[in-house]
Design an enzyme around this catalytic site. Structure first.
Site, PDB file in Angstrom:
ATOM      1  N   GLU A 154       0.819  -1.217   0.000  1.00 37.56           N
ATOM      2  CA  GLU A 154       0.000   0.000   0.000  1.00 37.56           C
ATOM      3  C   GLU A 154       0.853   1.267   0.000  1.00 37.56           C
ATOM      4  O   GLU A 154       1.471   1.594   1.019  1.00 37.56           O
ATOM      5  CB  GLU A 154      -0.903  -0.004   1.242  1.00 37.56           C
ATOM      6  CG  GLU A 154      -1.817   1.212   1.316  1.00 37.56           C
ATOM      7  CD  GLU A 154      -2.812   1.146   2.468  1.00 37.56           C
ATOM      8  OE1 GLU A 154      -2.561   0.404   3.437  1.00 37.56           O
ATOM      9  OE2 GLU A 154      -3.829   1.860   2.395  1.00 37.56           O
ATOM     10  N   GLU A 248     -12.163   1.609   4.631  1.00 45.62           N
ATOM     11  CA  GLU A 248     -11.225   1.923   5.717  1.00 45.62           C
ATOM     12  C   GLU A 248     -11.373   3.423   5.968  1.00 45.62           C
ATOM     13  O   GLU A 248     -10.748   4.243   5.299  1.00 45.62           O
ATOM     14  CB  GLU A 248      -9.791   1.564   5.317  1.00 45.62           C
ATOM     15  CG  GLU A 248      -8.834   1.756   6.493  1.00 45.62           C
ATOM     16  CD  GLU A 248      -7.393   1.640   6.065  1.00 45.62           C
ATOM     17  OE1 GLU A 248      -6.700   0.741   6.556  1.00 45.62           O
ATOM     18  OE2 GLU A 248      -6.948   2.463   5.235  1.00 45.62           O
TER      19      GLU A 248
END
Ligand code: LER
Ligand code: MN
Length: 271
Positions: A154, A248
């Site tokens: 990420e 998220e």
């Protein structure tokens, strides 16, 4: 067909983080199912925290999958990063991630490398930091392939790492190091800070996109900020993305409302 997921965090040290549900597992799974998600994204303190069998039963009972498993507790709870100046700490960080990959493999879920990538600086030059990252990812790439799952790297915004902030340079790095089993996690919150154009970045990364953190520009439920979700979905469809869009996000104290808003935000596109 894209699938939807919602985050569920059981790490006290990450209680203030951008996760939707923090309840005990049976409650959180029930809430995720009631909102109509396809899957949960799990944040645990480590690989030995919750037996795989417990998760399998909850998944079966609620018709939910496991979209991904976060490794952030390795940093938040144990202070571990793959680019730490200390060789011993780097080895511990790698062990932690490999344990998570093994755990995720049993659930058919990829593990995420976010904050545990660390950053370069101080004693560690940029070249060294990238070297440490590449060396660790080489082991992880092989372990994840053996476990039968991809692994997710990420890129984070500049306030959280200086390794990779954008998808394209991260994709080049993965290609250069022949890390074919590592896909990119496109977190729309980080991308909103770093990418000139979200849709263009997704299209450029193409088949390397393996997971999406579905957050608006202000890291609240999609629809709360100024991200053009229609353009993002069109880009994902353009690259035939079939994996998860996962919330998220911060919830402003109302997790269920944030979860419902998130769920509606993709349902309107038929997802
Ligand atoms: C993790 O998925 C993430 O996006 C980071 O901001 C957490 O440090
Ligand atoms: Mn993220």
């Amino acid at each position: 067909m894209m699938k939807t997921a919602v985050t569920l965090c059981r790490v006290p040290e990450m209680a203030a983080g951008p996760f939707v549900f923090h309840d005990e597992l049976p409650v959180a799974f029930a809430k995720a199912a009631a909102c109509g998600f396809d899957a949960v994204e799990l944040f645990f303190a480590g690989p030995d925290e919750v037996p795989v069998e417990t998760i399998r039963e909850l998944c079966q009972g609620h018709a939910l999958g496991v979209a991904a498993i976060g490794s952030g507790a390795g940093m938040a709870k144990h202070g571990l990063s793959l680019t730490d100046p200390s060789q011993e700490k780097r080895a511990q960080a790698l062990d932690f991630i490999l344990g998570m990959v093994d755990y995720g493999g049993k659930l058919g879920a990829p593990v995420i490398l976010g904050s545990m990538q660390g950053k370069w600086g101080g004693e560690v030059s940029r070249a060294q930091g990238l070297g440490f990252l590449a060396a660790a990812l080489k082991h992880i790439n092989e372990a994840a392939a053996k476990a039968g799952v991809p692994f997710l790297y990420e890129p984070l915004n500049r306030y959280e790492t200086n390794l990779f902030n954008r998808l394209a340079p991260a994709a080049v790095f993965l290609e250069q190091h022949d890390l074919q089993n590592i896909l990119l996690l496109a977190d729309l919150f980080h991308m909103n800070i770093e990418e000139p154009d979200l849709a263009a970045a997704l299209i450029e990364a193409g088949p390397r996109v393996g997971h999406v953190h579905w957050a608006d520009s202000n890291r609240l439920a999609m629809g709360s900020g100024h991200t053009d979700s229609e353009a993002v979905i069109a880009a994902l469809r353009g690259i035939s993305y079939q994996r998860y869009v996962s919330a998220e996000i911060f919830t402003n104290g109302d997790p269920e409302a944030a979860a419902r808003q998130t769920r509606e935000s993709t349902r309107k596109f038929g997802i």
